[in-house]
Design an enzyme around this catalytic site. Structure first.
Site, PDB file in Angstrom:
ATOM      1  N   GLU A 114       0.862  -1.193   0.000  1.00 50.72           N
ATOM      2  CA  GLU A 114       0.000   0.000   0.000  1.00 50.72           C
ATOM      3  C   GLU A 114       0.895   1.239   0.000  1.00 50.72           C
ATOM      4  O   GLU A 114       2.000   1.212   0.556  1.00 50.72           O
ATOM      5  CB  GLU A 114      -0.889  -0.077   1.255  1.00 50.72           C
ATOM      6  CG  GLU A 114      -1.660   1.156   1.640  1.00 50.72           C
ATOM      7  CD  GLU A 114      -2.841   1.489   0.745  1.00 50.72           C
ATOM      8  OE1 GLU A 114      -2.615   1.612  -0.472  1.00 50.72           O
ATOM      9  OE2 GLU A 114      -3.952   1.662   1.249  1.00 50.72           O
ATOM     10  N   ASP A 115       0.428   2.323  -0.608  1.00 48.05           N
ATOM     11  CA  ASP A 115       1.225   3.548  -0.579  1.00 48.05           C
ATOM     12  C   ASP A 115       1.127   4.255   0.774  1.00 48.05           C
ATOM     13  O   ASP A 115       2.130   4.521   1.421  1.00 48.05           O
ATOM     14  CB  ASP A 115       0.850   4.491  -1.740  1.00 48.05           C
ATOM     15  CG  ASP A 115      -0.639   4.842  -1.788  1.00 48.05           C
ATOM     16  OD1 ASP A 115      -1.423   4.267  -0.998  1.00 48.05           O
ATOM     17  OD2 ASP A 115      -1.017   5.688  -2.614  1.00 48.05           O
ATOM     18  N   ASP A 118      -3.986   5.936   5.773  1.00 47.05           N
ATOM     19  CA  ASP A 118      -4.467   7.235   6.233  1.00 47.05           C
ATOM     20  C   ASP A 118      -5.569   6.981   7.278  1.00 47.05           C
ATOM     21  O   ASP A 118      -5.264   6.727   8.433  1.00 47.05           O
ATOM     22  CB  ASP A 118      -4.974   7.990   4.997  1.00 47.05           C
ATOM     23  CG  ASP A 118      -5.393   9.419   5.273  1.00 47.05           C
ATOM     24  OD1 ASP A 118      -4.783  10.046   6.138  1.00 47.05           O
ATOM     25  OD2 ASP A 118      -6.326   9.905   4.614  1.00 47.05           O
TER      26      ASP A 118
HETATM   27  P1  IMP Z   1      -7.376   5.416   3.736  1.00 46.56           P
HETATM   28  O1  IMP Z   1      -8.441   4.430   3.300  1.00 46.56           O
HETATM   29  O2  IMP Z   1      -7.988   6.666   4.302  1.00 46.56           O
HETATM   30  O3  IMP Z   1      -6.360   4.801   4.650  1.00 46.56           O
HETATM   31  O4  IMP Z   1      -6.695   5.955   2.452  1.00 46.56           O
HETATM   32  C1  IMP Z   1      -5.832   5.246   1.721  1.00 46.56           C
HETATM   33  C2  IMP Z   1      -5.645   5.838   0.358  1.00 46.56           C
HETATM   34  O5  IMP Z   1      -5.947   7.228   0.296  1.00 46.56           O
HETATM   35  C3  IMP Z   1      -4.210   5.732  -0.040  1.00 46.56           C
HETATM   36  O6  IMP Z   1      -3.939   4.495  -0.627  1.00 46.56           O
HETATM   37  C4  IMP Z   1      -4.067   6.874  -1.018  1.00 46.56           C
HETATM   38  O7  IMP Z   1      -4.485   6.458  -2.295  1.00 46.56           O
HETATM   39  C5  IMP Z   1      -5.032   7.905  -0.514  1.00 46.56           C
HETATM   40  N1  IMP Z   1      -4.304   8.930   0.271  1.00 46.56           N
HETATM   41  C6  IMP Z   1      -4.263   9.042   1.616  1.00 46.56           C
HETATM   42  N2  IMP Z   1      -3.493  10.075   1.989  1.00 46.56           N
HETATM   43  C7  IMP Z   1      -3.029  10.632   0.842  1.00 46.56           C
HETATM   44  C8  IMP Z   1      -2.144  11.732   0.560  1.00 46.56           C
HETATM   45  O8  IMP Z   1      -1.611  12.416   1.451  1.00 46.56           O
HETATM   46  N3  IMP Z   1      -1.898  11.963  -0.749  1.00 46.56           N
HETATM   47  C9  IMP Z   1      -2.452  11.249  -1.767  1.00 46.56           C
HETATM   48  N4  IMP Z   1      -3.262  10.207  -1.541  1.00 46.56           N
HETATM   49  C10 IMP Z   1      -3.554   9.901  -0.249  1.00 46.56           C
END
Ligand code: IMP
Length: 192
Positions: A114-115, A118
């Site tokens: 995963e990148d 968040d």
């Molecule tokens: P989560 O489901 O909120 O954990 O989000 C995960 C996904 O949101 C990541 O795989 C990214 O694609 C995107 N994301 C979260 N933070 C960032 C950021 O700072 N920049 C760009 N994409 C983000």
């Protein structure tokens, strides 16, 4: 000290540059971290017949490319796409699988790449989704983690860097489908 490197918010002469990108993690620091993490992953999966490395599209494509080239293990590469931000900076809490794996993972060793973790909704969903297919082992690695933003109790098995609550781009990660090709991780700063 963060230095503004370039303005990337313009589509040409007609729009104003509306943000700048400040380097947060250099390409060199990322490479060194991937090297160290790879040694840990090799230990964890020592003796594996073949590790299925699953990249989450699209943000992990640069990370997975560097990671698999560093890993001294037999690997197979597959991809999964989950819905995420679209073009905004806000997370959607509802995660959907847009593209499934090509291969089978039942009884196999799997590493999800995963990148960024968040809010945690995406990783949680993907772990549940793949976990139902009975992999032998299912581990996860995230290049970046923003623990202060977490809404779901989930943690990657390995994390490259913990970062504060900031919107980042580069090294595969986009803002409105731009900046994925930067070799470093940078913070987006909106111009006032
Ligand atoms: P989560 O489901 O909120 O954990 O989000 C995960 C996904 O949101 C990541 O795989 C990214 O694609 C995107 N994301 C979260 N933070 C960032 C950021 O700072 N920049 C760009 N994409 C983000």
């Amino acid at each position: 000290m963060l230095t503004p490197l370039m303005a990337q918010g313009s589509e040409g002469g007609n729009m104003q540059d509306d943000y700048v990108i400040e380097q947060m993690i250099s390409a060199k620091a990322i490479a060194a971290r991937i090297e160290a993490l790879s040694r840990e992953i090799e230990t964890r999966f020592a003796g594996t017949e073949k590790l299925v490395v699953v990249g989450l599209l699209r943000g992990s494509f640069v990370f997975i490319a560097d990671l698999v080239r560093e890993l001294q293990l037999p690997v197979e590469v597959d991809f999964l796409e989950a819905s995420s931000y679209g073009n905004a900076m806000e997370s959607s809490r509802e995660v959907r699988i847009l593209k499934d794996l090509r291969g089978e993972i039942a009884g196999r060793d799997v590493l999800v790449v995963e990148d960024i973790v968040d809010t945690g909704h995406t990783l949680r969903h993907v772990i549940n989704f793949l976990g139902h297919r009975d992999p032998k082992r299912l581990e996860t690695i995230a290049l970046l983690d923003k623990p202060s933003r977490r809404e779901v109790d989930v943690r990657a098995s390995w994390t490259g860097f913990e970062i504060p609550d900031a919107f980042v781009v580069g090294y595969g990660i986009d803002y409105a489908q731009r900046n994925r090709n930067l070799p470093y991780i940078g913070v987006v700063r909106m111009r006032s």
